[in-house]
Scaffold this motif. Sequence first.
Motif, short mmCIF file in Angstrom:
data_model
loop_
_atom_site.label_atom_id
_atom_site.label_comp_id
_atom_site.label_asym_id
_atom_site.label_seq_id
_atom_site.Cartn_x
_atom_site.Cartn_y
_atom_site.Cartn_z
N ASP A 66 0.07 7.94 -1.55
CA ASP A 66 -0.61 6.89 -0.79
C ASP A 66 -0.63 5.58 -1.58
O ASP A 66 -0.45 4.51 -1.02
CB ASP A 66 -2.05 7.29 -0.45
CG ASP A 66 -2.13 8.33 0.65
OD1 ASP A 66 -1.14 8.48 1.39
OD2 ASP A 66 -3.18 8.99 0.75
N LYS A 69 2.85 4.01 -1.59
CA LYS A 69 3.22 3.44 -0.28
C LYS A 69 1.95 3.21 0.53
O LYS A 69 1.63 3.97 1.44
CB LYS A 69 4.16 4.37 0.46
CG LYS A 69 5.48 4.54 -0.24
CD LYS A 69 6.46 5.28 0.61
CE LYS A 69 7.71 5.44 -0.23
NZ LYS A 69 8.91 5.42 0.47
N THR A 71 1.12 1.23 2.81
CA THR A 71 1.23 0.96 4.25
C THR A 71 1.18 2.25 5.06
O THR A 71 0.84 2.21 6.24
CB THR A 71 2.56 0.22 4.56
OG1 THR A 71 3.65 0.98 4.03
CG2 THR A 71 2.55 -1.18 3.99
N ARG A 72 1.48 3.36 4.45
CA ARG A 72 1.51 4.63 5.17
C ARG A 72 0.11 5.08 5.59
O ARG A 72 -0.09 5.53 6.69
CB ARG A 72 2.17 5.70 4.30
CG ARG A 72 2.29 7.02 4.99
CD ARG A 72 3.04 8.07 4.25
NE ARG A 72 2.93 7.93 2.81
CZ ARG A 72 3.81 8.40 1.96
NH1 ARG A 72 4.88 9.02 2.39
NH2 ARG A 72 3.64 8.26 0.66
N ARG A 73 -0.89 4.95 4.71
CA ARG A 73 -2.22 5.43 5.04
C ARG A 73 -3.33 4.45 4.69
O ARG A 73 -4.26 4.26 5.45
CB ARG A 73 -2.46 6.77 4.34
CG ARG A 73 -3.79 7.37 4.71
CD ARG A 73 -3.94 8.81 4.26
NE ARG A 73 -5.34 9.10 4.14
CZ ARG A 73 -5.98 9.36 3.02
NH1 ARG A 73 -5.33 9.42 1.91
NH2 ARG A 73 -7.26 9.58 3.00
N TYR A 75 -3.57 1.11 4.31
CA TYR A 75 -3.77 -0.08 5.14
C TYR A 75 -4.04 0.24 6.60
O TYR A 75 -4.32 -0.66 7.39
CB TYR A 75 -2.57 -1.03 5.01
CG TYR A 75 -2.43 -1.62 3.62
CD1 TYR A 75 -3.55 -1.93 2.85
CD2 TYR A 75 -1.19 -1.87 3.06
CE1 TYR A 75 -3.44 -2.46 1.58
CE2 TYR A 75 -1.07 -2.41 1.79
CZ TYR A 75 -2.20 -2.70 1.06
OH TYR A 75 -2.08 -3.23 -0.20
N GLU A 76 -4.02 1.51 6.96
CA GLU A 76 -4.35 1.93 8.33
C GLU A 76 -5.86 2.19 8.48
O GLU A 76 -6.34 2.33 9.59
CB GLU A 76 -3.58 3.21 8.69
CG GLU A 76 -2.07 3.05 8.68
CD GLU A 76 -1.58 2.07 9.74
OE1 GLU A 76 -2.09 2.11 10.87
OE2 GLU A 76 -0.70 1.24 9.41
N THR A 81 -8.86 0.66 2.76
CA THR A 81 -8.28 -0.61 2.31
C THR A 81 -9.27 -1.36 1.42
O THR A 81 -8.90 -1.87 0.36
CB THR A 81 -7.88 -1.50 3.51
OG1 THR A 81 -6.91 -0.81 4.28
CG2 THR A 81 -7.34 -2.84 3.06
#
Length: 174
Positions: A66, A69, A71-73, A75-76, A81
């Motif tokens: 995580d 990357k 953006t995978r989890r 920033y969702e 975040t």
Amino acid sequence: KKESIITFAGSPNHGKTAVLINIARGMCTPCPENKDLSILFWSLDDSRNISWSKILASMTRTTISDIRKPTRRIYEDQALTRTYNEWFEFLKEQVRQQKILVKGYEIGSDLKSIEYWIKYVQDRTGNSVVLLVDALHDMCTGIQAQDSDERIKCVRIFDWFQRTTEQLSYTVIS
């Protein structure tokens, strides 16, 4: 504790790195006892980038993948975040103040490299130093004849730790 050597031994993948990261986490959190402390985290198994990812994953309570990357989890999820950004900024400030510094296998595994790093940080900051060594078994003395025999290498490394912790007044945890 100055001039101390603390070692955790165990089989691979049994949490020794996690213990070191949690110790680093505890020592870099703001408190009066830690204000004049520099934590040097030296990973002989990983690159500096992977080591930082492990530290940030521990602090945010997420996985290394995580962190690598986001953006995978990350920033969702707004809460994740926010946590990620807070810890990232915290660590950035700790590095700026030279409170926590990380080196990977890129600097080498020899005793001269790490001794130079300890002296450099002590001279530059005036702080007490705690050296966290991940993968002590990968250290080398720089003398090929000694490094080929694990028993001799281990004795030489601990002799070096004993001598340098007395000369440079630092603590090593591995």
